[in-house]
Design a protein around this motif. Structure first.
Motif, short mmCIF file in Angstrom:
data_model
loop_
_atom_site.label_atom_id
_atom_site.label_comp_id
_atom_site.label_asym_id
_atom_site.label_seq_id
_atom_site.Cartn_x
_atom_site.Cartn_y
_atom_site.Cartn_z
N MET A 179 0.86 -1.18 0.02
CA MET A 179 -0.11 0.01 0.05
C MET A 179 1.05 1.20 0.16
SD MET A 179 -3.23 0.69 2.26
CE MET A 179 -3.69 2.34 2.96
N LYS A 180 0.62 2.08 -0.80
CA LYS A 180 1.38 3.31 -0.99
C LYS A 180 0.89 4.35 0.29
CE LYS A 180 -0.31 4.59 -5.02
NZ LYS A 180 -0.45 5.11 -6.37
N PRO A 181 2.00 5.00 0.81
CA PRO A 181 1.55 5.95 1.89
C PRO A 181 0.75 7.04 1.43
CG PRO A 181 3.92 6.13 1.04
CD PRO A 181 3.45 5.16 0.43
N ALA B 114 -14.23 10.23 -1.31
CA ALA B 114 -15.64 9.82 -0.88
C ALA B 114 -15.54 8.45 -1.22
CB ALA B 114 -16.49 10.57 -2.06
N GLU B 115 -16.69 7.87 -0.44
CA GLU B 115 -16.56 6.24 -0.52
C GLU B 115 -16.98 5.85 -1.80
OE1 GLU B 115 -18.63 4.41 2.80
OE2 GLU B 115 -17.69 5.52 4.31
N ASP B 116 -17.67 6.57 -2.22
CA ASP B 116 -18.31 6.47 -3.80
C ASP B 116 -17.49 6.71 -4.76
OD1 ASP B 116 -19.13 8.86 -3.60
OD2 ASP B 116 -21.10 8.58 -4.43
N CYS B 117 -16.27 7.38 -4.44
CA CYS B 117 -15.32 7.74 -5.53
C CYS B 117 -14.60 6.77 -6.35
CB CYS B 117 -14.23 8.58 -4.84
SG CYS B 117 -12.82 9.20 -6.04
N ASP B 118 -14.90 7.06 -7.66
CA ASP B 118 -14.29 6.03 -8.61
C ASP B 118 -12.99 5.70 -8.36
OD1 ASP B 118 -16.78 5.54 -9.74
OD2 ASP B 118 -16.32 6.92 -11.36
N TYR B 119 -12.18 6.68 -8.26
CA TYR B 119 -10.76 6.58 -7.78
C TYR B 119 -10.47 5.75 -6.76
CZ TYR B 119 -5.65 7.40 -6.85
OH TYR B 119 -4.51 7.46 -6.67
N ARG B 120 -11.05 6.01 -5.61
CA ARG B 120 -10.85 5.27 -4.37
C ARG B 120 -11.23 3.87 -4.56
NH1 ARG B 120 -13.26 6.78 1.44
NH2 ARG B 120 -12.75 4.81 2.62
N PRO C 177 -11.89 18.69 -2.25
CA PRO C 177 -10.74 19.45 -2.36
C PRO C 177 -9.51 18.84 -2.08
CG PRO C 177 -12.23 20.72 -1.45
CD PRO C 177 -12.76 19.29 -1.55
N THR C 178 -8.39 18.86 -3.01
CA THR C 178 -6.80 18.30 -2.55
C THR C 178 -6.47 18.62 -0.92
OG1 THR C 178 -5.67 19.91 -3.70
CG2 THR C 178 -6.46 18.31 -4.97
N THR C 179 -6.77 19.68 -0.65
CA THR C 179 -6.58 20.06 0.60
C THR C 179 -7.04 19.33 1.73
OG1 THR C 179 -7.90 21.89 0.58
CG2 THR C 179 -5.75 22.40 0.21
N ILE C 180 -8.08 18.82 1.42
CA ILE C 180 -8.88 17.93 2.39
C ILE C 180 -8.55 16.35 2.22
CG2 ILE C 180 -11.29 16.86 2.99
CD1 ILE C 180 -12.14 19.71 2.29
N ILE C 181 -8.14 15.86 0.86
CA ILE C 181 -7.74 14.52 0.82
C ILE C 181 -6.34 14.44 1.16
CG2 ILE C 181 -7.09 13.13 -1.20
CD1 ILE C 181 -9.36 14.21 -3.12
N PHE C 182 -5.57 15.27 1.08
CA PHE C 182 -4.17 15.39 1.77
C PHE C 182 -3.35 14.09 1.39
CE2 PHE C 182 -1.09 15.95 5.25
CZ PHE C 182 -0.65 17.28 4.81
N GLY C 183 -3.68 13.42 -0.01
CA GLY C 183 -2.98 12.38 -0.46
C GLY C 183 -3.34 10.99 0.33
N LEU C 184 -4.69 10.98 0.85
CA LEU C 184 -4.90 9.85 1.82
C LEU C 184 -6.16 9.27 0.88
CD1 LEU C 184 -4.69 11.14 5.41
CD2 LEU C 184 -2.88 9.56 3.90
N LEU C 185 -6.14 8.02 0.63
CA LEU C 185 -7.21 7.16 -0.33
C LEU C 185 -8.33 7.39 0.41
CD1 LEU C 185 -7.41 5.57 -2.74
CD2 LEU C 185 -7.06 3.64 -1.44
N GLU C 186 -8.40 7.20 1.91
CA GLU C 186 -9.67 7.15 2.85
C GLU C 186 -10.24 8.45 2.88
OE1 GLU C 186 -6.10 7.15 5.52
OE2 GLU C 186 -6.71 6.26 3.56
N HIS D 269 -11.24 2.05 -7.37
CA HIS D 269 -10.41 1.30 -8.22
C HIS D 269 -9.02 0.95 -7.40
CE1 HIS D 269 -8.22 0.23 -11.98
NE2 HIS D 269 -7.24 1.22 -11.50
N GLN D 270 -8.53 2.16 -6.72
CA GLN D 270 -7.26 1.82 -5.95
C GLN D 270 -7.28 0.84 -4.97
OE1 GLN D 270 -4.20 2.96 -6.59
NE2 GLN D 270 -5.02 3.79 -8.52
N SER D 271 -8.57 0.83 -4.37
CA SER D 271 -8.79 -0.01 -3.10
C SER D 271 -8.78 -1.55 -3.68
CB SER D 271 -10.32 0.28 -2.37
OG SER D 271 -10.13 1.22 -1.92
N LYS D 272 -9.29 -1.83 -4.97
CA LYS D 272 -9.29 -3.21 -5.56
C LYS D 272 -7.70 -3.67 -5.72
CE LYS D 272 -14.08 -2.73 -7.47
NZ LYS D 272 -14.56 -2.93 -8.69
N TRP D 273 -7.04 -2.55 -6.28
CA TRP D 273 -5.43 -2.94 -6.65
C TRP D 273 -4.84 -3.21 -5.34
CZ3 TRP D 273 -3.70 -4.78 -10.96
CH2 TRP D 273 -4.33 -4.25 -12.09
N THR D 274 -5.19 -2.60 -4.25
CA THR D 274 -4.43 -2.62 -3.14
C THR D 274 -4.90 -4.12 -2.47
OG1 THR D 274 -4.30 -0.17 -2.75
CG2 THR D 274 -4.07 -1.90 -0.80
#
Length: 75
Positions: free
Chosen positions: A1-3, A40-46, A28-37, A48-53
């Motif tokens: 898992m990426k940091p 949003a829970e229904d975010c396509d990026y999240r 906003p990226t300032t709220i995401i702060f590089g963290l997958l969690e 997709h990345q969760s499945k790969w992890t």
């Protein structure tokens, strides 16, 4: 898992000069702060990345300590 997850697609927030947000969940990226969690829970990026992890964890070879078969033995 990426940091940190910073490779998600972003879009500029029109009302601000230097503000961006996730293209999928609009957080906003300032709220995401590089963290997958923080996406949003229904975010396509999240999703997709969760499945790969999860797949990477399943496929990672399990390393056992070389002494494990002899744990009960006494010197």
């Amino acid at each position: 898992m990426k940091p940190f997850y910073i490779d998600y697609p972003q879009e500029k927030i029109e009302e601000h000069q230097h503000a961006y947000r996730c293209l999928h969940c609009k957080i906003p990226t300032t709220i995401i702060f590089g963290l997958l969690e923080n996406h949003a829970e229904d975010c396509d990026y999240r999703i997709h990345q969760s499945k790969w992890t999860q797949l990477a964890v399943k496929l990672r070879p399990q390393k056992t300590h070389f002494d494990e078969p002899h744990v009960d033995e006494v010197d």
